[in-house]
Design a protein around this motif. Structure first.
Motif, mmCIF file in Angstrom:
data_model
loop_
_atom_site.group_PDB
_atom_site.id
_atom_site.type_symbol
_atom_site.label_atom_id
_atom_site.label_comp_id
_atom_site.label_asym_id
_atom_site.label_seq_id
_atom_site.Cartn_x
_atom_site.Cartn_y
_atom_site.Cartn_z
ATOM 1 N N UNK A 43 19.288 44.617 2.841
ATOM 2 C CA UNK A 43 21.374 45.002 2.773
ATOM 3 C C UNK A 43 21.235 44.905 5.021
ATOM 4 N N UNK A 44 20.228 44.755 5.702
ATOM 5 C CA UNK A 44 20.367 45.166 6.654
ATOM 6 C C UNK A 44 21.490 43.519 7.176
ATOM 7 N N UNK A 45 21.778 43.713 8.302
ATOM 8 C CA UNK A 45 22.614 42.050 8.413
ATOM 9 C C UNK A 45 21.906 41.128 9.849
ATOM 10 N N UNK A 46 20.792 42.054 10.045
ATOM 11 C CA UNK A 46 20.134 40.767 11.481
ATOM 12 C C UNK A 46 19.363 40.385 10.429
ATOM 13 N N UNK A 47 18.516 41.271 9.795
ATOM 14 C CA UNK A 47 17.496 40.750 9.118
ATOM 15 C C UNK A 47 18.164 39.457 8.702
ATOM 16 N N UNK A 48 18.757 39.464 8.174
ATOM 17 C CA UNK A 48 19.476 38.149 6.847
ATOM 18 C C UNK A 48 19.820 37.084 7.831
ATOM 19 N N UNK A 49 20.332 37.444 9.105
ATOM 20 C CA UNK A 49 20.807 36.597 10.256
ATOM 21 C C UNK A 49 19.855 35.671 10.105
ATOM 22 N N UNK A 50 18.744 35.975 10.426
ATOM 23 C CA UNK A 50 17.386 35.351 10.864
ATOM 24 C C UNK A 50 16.858 34.956 9.536
ATOM 25 N N UNK A 51 17.001 35.276 8.460
ATOM 26 C CA UNK A 51 16.363 34.363 7.495
ATOM 27 C C UNK A 51 16.988 33.749 6.419
ATOM 28 N N UNK A 52 18.471 33.741 7.070
ATOM 29 C CA UNK A 52 19.518 32.748 6.415
ATOM 30 C C UNK A 52 20.072 31.640 7.153
ATOM 31 N N UNK A 53 19.668 31.678 8.464
ATOM 32 C CA UNK A 53 19.971 30.087 9.280
ATOM 33 C C UNK A 53 19.757 29.294 9.056
ATOM 34 N N UNK A 54 20.514 27.999 9.061
ATOM 35 C CA UNK A 54 20.148 27.349 8.516
ATOM 36 C C UNK A 54 20.092 26.754 7.392
ATOM 37 N N UNK A 55 20.492 27.382 6.562
ATOM 38 C CA UNK A 55 19.763 27.332 5.330
ATOM 39 C C UNK A 55 21.686 26.346 5.233
ATOM 40 N N UNK A 56 21.634 25.332 3.662
ATOM 41 C CA UNK A 56 22.188 24.443 3.319
ATOM 42 C C UNK A 56 24.085 25.203 2.815
ATOM 43 N N UNK A 57 22.721 26.217 1.618
ATOM 44 C CA UNK A 57 23.516 26.886 0.728
ATOM 45 C C UNK A 57 23.136 28.081 1.050
ATOM 46 N N UNK A 74 31.164 41.764 4.288
ATOM 47 C CA UNK A 74 30.228 42.234 5.121
ATOM 48 C C UNK A 74 29.582 40.551 5.638
ATOM 49 N N UNK A 75 28.639 40.804 4.548
ATOM 50 C CA UNK A 75 28.004 39.490 5.023
ATOM 51 C C UNK A 75 28.211 38.309 5.244
ATOM 52 N N UNK A 76 28.950 37.977 4.399
ATOM 53 C CA UNK A 76 29.676 36.516 4.144
ATOM 54 C C UNK A 76 30.622 36.760 5.474
ATOM 55 N N UNK A 77 31.505 37.495 6.428
ATOM 56 C CA UNK A 77 32.037 37.090 7.537
ATOM 57 C C UNK A 77 30.644 37.127 8.642
ATOM 58 N N UNK A 78 30.000 37.352 8.362
ATOM 59 C CA UNK A 78 28.680 37.757 8.996
ATOM 60 C C UNK A 78 28.074 36.605 9.534
ATOM 61 N N UNK A 79 27.695 35.592 8.450
ATOM 62 C CA UNK A 79 26.765 34.877 8.353
ATOM 63 C C UNK A 79 27.348 33.266 8.047
ATOM 64 N N UNK A 80 29.310 33.354 8.594
ATOM 65 C CA UNK A 80 29.493 32.997 7.638
ATOM 66 C C UNK A 80 29.150 31.329 8.695
ATOM 67 N N UNK A 81 29.196 31.275 9.618
ATOM 68 C CA UNK A 81 29.085 30.634 10.759
ATOM 69 C C UNK A 81 27.264 29.936 11.423
ATOM 70 N N UNK A 82 26.427 30.303 10.883
ATOM 71 C CA UNK A 82 25.331 30.518 10.763
ATOM 72 C C UNK A 82 24.274 29.629 9.467
ATOM 73 N N UNK A 83 25.132 28.825 8.331
ATOM 74 C CA UNK A 83 24.650 27.951 7.472
ATOM 75 C C UNK A 83 25.737 26.967 7.188
ATOM 76 N N UNK A 84 25.444 26.389 6.370
ATOM 77 C CA UNK A 84 26.518 25.635 5.718
ATOM 78 C C UNK A 84 27.941 25.946 5.369
#
Length: 300
Positions: A43-57, A74-84
């Protein structure tokens, strides 16, 4: 065809077990040409960013309650620009694998993948328009690159020519400055037109270059300088001598060539006088005697 990289983000370790169990009944590689590369429990945003970066979906799988919904947003708004693409998936309430309907999770997972594919199709026209725009810009960029290379080559050539002309101009300016200083500081300076008219008032002033050529031919270089309408000489008599020589040269050059004399007609010889018949020819070498002269006088 490229494999689509899908990663699933869940709230905890128990959700990992539920999702893994549901995936066992899905042939995602053969049916959807996708692979689940990671299931990330955090549920940690920073860990989620590191693990999800570069994914197609990225699938955010949280509980269907309010806490799960808030976390997903919250995760949707933070990670939307890091993945396809990001898609939300709702897990049934409860984290006990024995009491969770795995088939329901499996169905929700398939529906999530279908929704993600349909949304991708919706943006496909926009993607194609952007792709065509990109290709057009690339063509223009390539054309501008070629034009830049051509202009850069012309610039280099012009810069080189400019440097050469500048150096030559500076050299001529230095020589001109020295000549002007020499003329200004010298007493034996004469205007070409005045010096010529003082000797030959009725004749046109010859070209300055012609006078300069005469200086070289007469061996007066260094003693006589011609330029900018002036003549400098160590001695004023040299100026008169130079201009008289130039005048004579021009006069000889302009004088028409004499015509060859016409041949005289041959003289006619007078006809020979006929000698009277019967008279004896007198020898040119005959000797006249005194007694012959006396006889001749008596006869008269």
């Amino acid at each position: 065809m490229a494999i689509v990289d899908v990663r699933i983000l869940v709230e905890g370790a128990s959700d990992v077990e539920v999702v893994s169990k549901a995936l066992q009944g899905l042939a995602l590689g053969s049916e959807y040409n996708i692979t689940i590369s990671a299931i990330i429990p955090t549920t940690n945003v920073e860990i989620a960013k590191s693990a999800a970066a570069g994914a197609d979906l990225l699938i955010i799988a949280t509980d269907a309650d309010r806490v799960g919904r808030d976390l997903a947003e919250r995760l949707f708004s933070e990670l939307g620009e890091m993945v396809g693409h990001v898609e939300r998936m709702k897990l049934p309430l409860g984290h006990d694998l024995e009491h969770v309907d795995v088939e329901l999770v499996r169905k929700e997972l398939k529906n999530t993948l279908v929704r993600a594919g349909l949304k991708s199709l919706q943006i496909l026209p926009e993607y194609m328009a952007l792709r065509n725009q990109l290709l057009d810009l690339k063509g223009r960029y390539d054309g501008l690159t070629d034009e830049y290379k051509r202009l850069h080559g012309e610039y280099e050539a012009l810069s080189k020519a400019y440097d050469e002309l500048k150096a030559e101009s500076e050299k001529l300016a230095e020589e001109n400055s020295g000549l002007k200083a020499l003329l200004e500081n010298s007493k034996n300076v004469y205007r070409v037109e005045e010096a010529w008219k003082s000797l030959f008032p009725a004749e046109p002033v010859p070209d300055e270059a012609y006078i300069g050529k005469a200086v070289e031919k007469l061996g007066l270089t260094g003693r006589v300088i011609v330029g900018q309408g002036y003549i400098f000489a160590e001695d004023g008599s040299l100026v008169d001598e130079l201009l008289r020589t130039v005048y004579l040269s021009i006069a000889i050059r302009e004088e028409p060539e004499p015509k060859p004399p016409r041949p005289e007609p041959p003289k006619e010889e007078p006809p020979a006088r006929a000698e009277p018949a019967g008279e004896e020819e007198v020898a040119e070498s005959a000797e006249v005697k005194p007694e012959d002269i006396e006889g001749l006088l008596k006869g008269l």
